[in-house]
Design a protein around this motif. Structure first.
Motif, short mmCIF file in Angstrom:
data_model
loop_
_atom_site.label_atom_id
_atom_site.label_comp_id
_atom_site.label_asym_id
_atom_site.label_seq_id
_atom_site.Cartn_x
_atom_site.Cartn_y
_atom_site.Cartn_z
N VAL A 285 -6.27 8.66 -7.15
CA VAL A 285 -5.53 7.75 -8.02
C VAL A 285 -5.40 6.37 -7.39
O VAL A 285 -5.50 5.34 -8.06
CB VAL A 285 -4.14 8.32 -8.34
N CYS A 286 -5.21 6.35 -6.06
CA CYS A 286 -5.01 5.08 -5.36
C CYS A 286 -6.32 4.39 -4.98
O CYS A 286 -6.29 3.25 -4.51
CB CYS A 286 -4.20 5.32 -4.09
N GLY A 287 -7.43 5.08 -5.18
CA GLY A 287 -8.72 4.50 -4.79
C GLY A 287 -8.85 4.32 -3.30
O GLY A 287 -9.43 3.32 -2.83
N ARG B 11 0.83 -1.20 0.00
CA ARG B 11 0.00 0.00 0.00
C ARG B 11 0.87 1.25 0.00
O ARG B 11 0.60 2.20 -0.74
CB ARG B 11 -0.93 -0.01 1.23
N TYR B 12 1.91 1.24 0.82
CA TYR B 12 2.84 2.37 0.86
C TYR B 12 3.44 2.62 -0.52
O TYR B 12 3.50 3.76 -1.00
CB TYR B 12 3.94 2.10 1.88
N GLN B 13 3.88 1.54 -1.18
CA GLN B 13 4.51 1.69 -2.49
C GLN B 13 3.52 2.20 -3.52
O GLN B 13 3.86 3.01 -4.38
CB GLN B 13 5.09 0.35 -2.94
N GLN B 14 2.27 1.74 -3.44
CA GLN B 14 1.24 2.23 -4.35
C GLN B 14 1.04 3.73 -4.20
O GLN B 14 0.96 4.47 -5.19
CB GLN B 14 -0.08 1.49 -4.10
N ILE B 15 0.97 4.19 -2.96
CA ILE B 15 0.77 5.61 -2.69
C ILE B 15 1.98 6.42 -3.16
O ILE B 15 1.84 7.47 -3.79
CB ILE B 15 0.51 5.85 -1.19
N LEU B 16 3.17 5.91 -2.87
CA LEU B 16 4.38 6.62 -3.27
C LEU B 16 4.49 6.70 -4.78
O LEU B 16 4.86 7.74 -5.34
CB LEU B 16 5.60 5.94 -2.67
N ASP B 17 4.19 5.61 -5.48
CA ASP B 17 4.21 5.62 -6.94
C ASP B 17 3.27 6.68 -7.50
O ASP B 17 3.63 7.44 -8.40
CB ASP B 17 3.79 4.25 -7.50
N ALA B 18 2.06 6.71 -6.95
CA ALA B 18 1.06 7.66 -7.43
C ALA B 18 1.48 9.10 -7.14
O ALA B 18 1.38 9.98 -8.00
CB ALA B 18 -0.30 7.36 -6.79
#
Length: 286
Positions: A126-128, A98-105
């Motif tokens: 973006v992350c829903g 989840r952290y990586q998803q947020i950071l990517d976005a």
């Protein structure tokens, strides 16, 4: 250089065992056909630099660890200094995902829209997820900018280790480093966008200056150690390596900014040509 293929395979297996999804899902996320992933794990094909970089991102490790067995082991690229190292989020695999998803976005939004145009709500959309979840990882926008910079440092370091670890010839390695700094469309152009914004914010925010300095030192040291190795190999002139590094990095910065700013007559192709001519004229021994 030492063949580290078997060790790389074992470390990928180790992180894959901790991954919460299936091996097929993992392959999809790194953009690799599941059959090719299986072949890489059994040793009938090698992981590409891009694949190693993506595996490191997804599994909360560094490419240096995947290849050499440690984050701080001396390698072809200088490791980020302490303030520039990413915390890489929580240790739990699902939380880390989840952290990586947020950071990517967040990283992509800041690169595409600009730091001052991105709201926490935009990242959440973006992350829903909810703004509260974003705030859990990034309490404020300054925290978001700090982590996007650290993320850019980590991306550059991982990519350089993956691309350069098998190149023994310093001249070839230096030319590859130059290529990895060209603001070509895609990831590298987005990284340049982040850097331009960090330069601007650092000029106004003293708290960011130390982080920026430590981040830039990593890149400077990577170039300097490559030049020194080339001198030891007899391929480069005996001109002071620090002076050559200062000039080369300044040239890269100036040309990159002009390309991103859309100055007429400035293109990636011309930037590449000018940099290669400088290396051949000022650094290579003839």
């Amino acid at each position: 250089m030492q063949d580290t293929t078997a060790a790389v395979r074992q470390r990928v297996r180790d992180v894959l065992r901790k991954y919460p999804g299936s091996q097929r899902a993992f392959a999809d996320l790194i953009g690799l056909d599941p059959t090719k992933l299986s072949k890489s794990l059994t040793g009938t094909r090698r992981f590409t630099p891009i694949e190693l970089t993506r595996i490191a991102e997804l599994t909360n490790v560094t490419v240096n660890w995947l290849i050499n067995g440690g984050d701080d082991i001396e390698t072809v690229a200088a490791a980020p200094q302490r303030s520039a190292r990413s915390g890489r989020g929580p240790g739990d695999a699902r939380e880390a995902g989840r952290y990586q998803q947020i950071l990517d976005a967040a990283w992509k939004l800041v690169a595409e829209r600009g730091y001052h145009s991105v709201r926490i709500a935009d990242v959440a959309e973006v992350c829903g997820t909810s703004a509260a979840t974003i705030h859990y990882y990034f309490p404020g926008r300054d925290d978001l900018l700090t982590e996007t910079l650290r993320y850019s440092v980590r991306l550059a370091f991982d990519r350089q280790v993956a691309e350069l670890h098998s190149i023994e010839d310093a001249h070839e390695r230096l030319l590859r480093l130059v290529e990895l700094q060209l603001p070509t469309p895609g990831l590298l152009r987005l990284e340049w966008s982040i850097w331009l914004q960090v330069w601007n914010e650092s000029a106004l925010n003293p708290d960011l200056q130390v982080l920026h300095s430590d981040s830039y030192a990593r890149w400077h040291d990577t170039i300097a150690r490559t030049i020194r190795q080339g001198q030891q190999q007899g391929a480069f002139t005996d001109t002071d390596a620090e002076e050559l590094t200062v000039t080369l990095t300044a040239l890269i910065d100036g040309l990159g900014i002009q390309v991103l700013a859309g100055r007429p007559g400035r293109s990636v192709a011309r930037m590449r040509r000018v940099l290669r001519e400088f290396v051949d004229r000022e650094i290579v021994r003839h």
